[in-house]
Design an enzyme around this catalytic site. Structure first.
Site, PDB file in Angstrom:
ATOM      1  N   VAL A   1     -10.417   8.468   6.616  1.00  0.00           N
ATOM      2  CA  VAL A   1     -11.836   8.562   6.275  1.00  0.00           C
ATOM      3  C   VAL A   1     -12.553   7.272   6.695  1.00  0.00           C
ATOM      4  O   VAL A   1     -12.031   6.167   6.518  1.00  0.00           O
ATOM      5  CB  VAL A   1     -12.028   8.817   4.767  1.00  0.00           C
ATOM      6  CG1 VAL A   1     -13.501   9.049   4.449  1.00  0.00           C
ATOM      7  CG2 VAL A   1     -11.194  10.023   4.331  1.00  0.00           C
TER       8      VAL A   1
ATOM      9  N   TYR B   1       0.836  -1.207   0.000  1.00  0.00           N
ATOM     10  CA  TYR B   1       0.000   0.000   0.000  1.00  0.00           C
ATOM     11  C   TYR B   1       0.871   1.257   0.000  1.00  0.00           C
ATOM     12  O   TYR B   1       0.667   2.166  -0.805  1.00  0.00           O
ATOM     13  CB  TYR B   1      -0.917  -0.014   1.222  1.00  0.00           C
ATOM     14  CG  TYR B   1      -1.936   1.106   1.217  1.00  0.00           C
ATOM     15  CD1 TYR B   1      -2.945   1.146   0.253  1.00  0.00           C
ATOM     16  CD2 TYR B   1      -1.888   2.129   2.170  1.00  0.00           C
ATOM     17  CE1 TYR B   1      -3.884   2.173   0.249  1.00  0.00           C
ATOM     18  CE2 TYR B   1      -2.828   3.146   2.172  1.00  0.00           C
ATOM     19  CZ  TYR B   1      -3.819   3.167   1.207  1.00  0.00           C
ATOM     20  OH  TYR B   1      -4.743   4.186   1.193  1.00  0.00           O
TER      21      TYR B   1
ATOM     22  N   THR C   1     -14.375   4.610   6.023  1.00  0.00           N
ATOM     23  CA  THR C   1     -14.818   3.813   4.883  1.00  0.00           C
ATOM     24  C   THR C   1     -14.653   2.324   5.176  1.00  0.00           C
ATOM     25  O   THR C   1     -14.190   1.934   6.240  1.00  0.00           O
ATOM     26  CB  THR C   1     -13.988   4.157   3.631  1.00  0.00           C
ATOM     27  OG1 THR C   1     -12.612   3.801   3.887  1.00  0.00           O
ATOM     28  CG2 THR C   1     -14.071   5.637   3.304  1.00  0.00           C
TER      29      THR C   1
END
Length: 255
Positions: A190, A155, A192
């Site tokens: 965020v 990532y 999510t």
């Protein structure tokens, strides 16, 4: 005059909020994702916005490029006063020591987080180079692109690659007189589905998991709608693109 906005990964979370908030009367929003959200159709109709949903698996790079080509080639350049591309789709990828990751999972992460955005941007710029409308590209990055996060080798590295690609494309545009503003923007933490995935990880694979659990418990995550609003305010502001690698939490601008 209308605005054309192309968004990847718009079926849920931040991407869906970006799509919803881009919908304005007379404008066109095109979304690219595996499973389009049917709720967006009715909302777009109510608002008088043209919505084009293109079901594509971004790991299929040939189909991705062909889809972007079709979308731009069927558009009428004189219809739009501005054109925007938001590469939002992303995956966390394999977590833990890279020695434990599978080759297919590594390949999948590279394709979604880096190869697909690169190919989409290339085709977008190639096919719109004679358009008079100014172009803006926002790549959704991560704070993890700018530091080492144990367990997140894929990532961190794929988002870092997207950052550097964005800054180099910006420099090329200046040299060659291309009317383009581009920025790779970390959106903050965020709330999510990816955050849910992160909180479910073991501390063995991801040593910082407790930090993310605490952020959720203390309500310190940004809601997708608020994150989208700030990102779009930045995208539309004169400040956009002045920094090609940035963090929305560190930006001061008039939206």
């Amino acid at each position: 005059m209308a605005t054309l906005t192309i968004i990847t990964g718009a079926s849920k979370g931040l991407g869906k909020q970006l799509a919803l908030q881009c919908m304005k009367e007379g404008d066109t929003v095109a979304t690219i994702e595996r499973h389009p959200d049917t709720e967006l159709v009715g909302i777009a109709k109510e608002l008088g916005c043209e919505l084009i949903q293109l079901p594509v698996n971004l790991t299929d790079l040939n189909s991705t490029v062909s889809t972007v080509s079709w979308l731009i080639n069927q558009a009428s350049p004189e219809q739009f006063s501005s054109v925007r591309l938001i590469n939002n789709a992303g995956v966390l990828g394999p977590v833990g020591p890279i020695s434990e990751a599978s080759a297919p999972d590594i390949d999948h992460t590279i394709r979604i987080n880096f190869e697909a955005p690169v190919l989409i941007i290339q085709r977008f710029l190639e096919l719109t180079k004679n358009w008079k409308a100014p172009k803006r590209i926002m790549n959704i990055s991560s704070g993890a692109a700018r530091k080492d996060v144990p367990g997140w080798a894929m990532y961190c590295s794929t988002k870092a690659a997207l950052d550097r690609f964005s800054s180099t494309v910006s420099e090329d545009a200046k040299i060659h007189g291309i009317d383009l503003k581009i920025s790779s923007v970390a959106p903050g933490v965020v709330d999510t589905g990816m955050q849910e995935q992160i909180r479910s990880l073991s501390s063995e694979d991801f040593p910082q998991v407790e930090r993310f659990k605490t952020l959720k418990e203390e309500s310190k995550l940004t809601s997708p709608d608020k994150a989208a609003a700030k990102l779009l305010a930045y995208l539309d502001s004169p400040a956009f693109g002045q920094e090609t690698i940035t963090d929305i939490r560190n930006i001061s601008f008039e939206g």
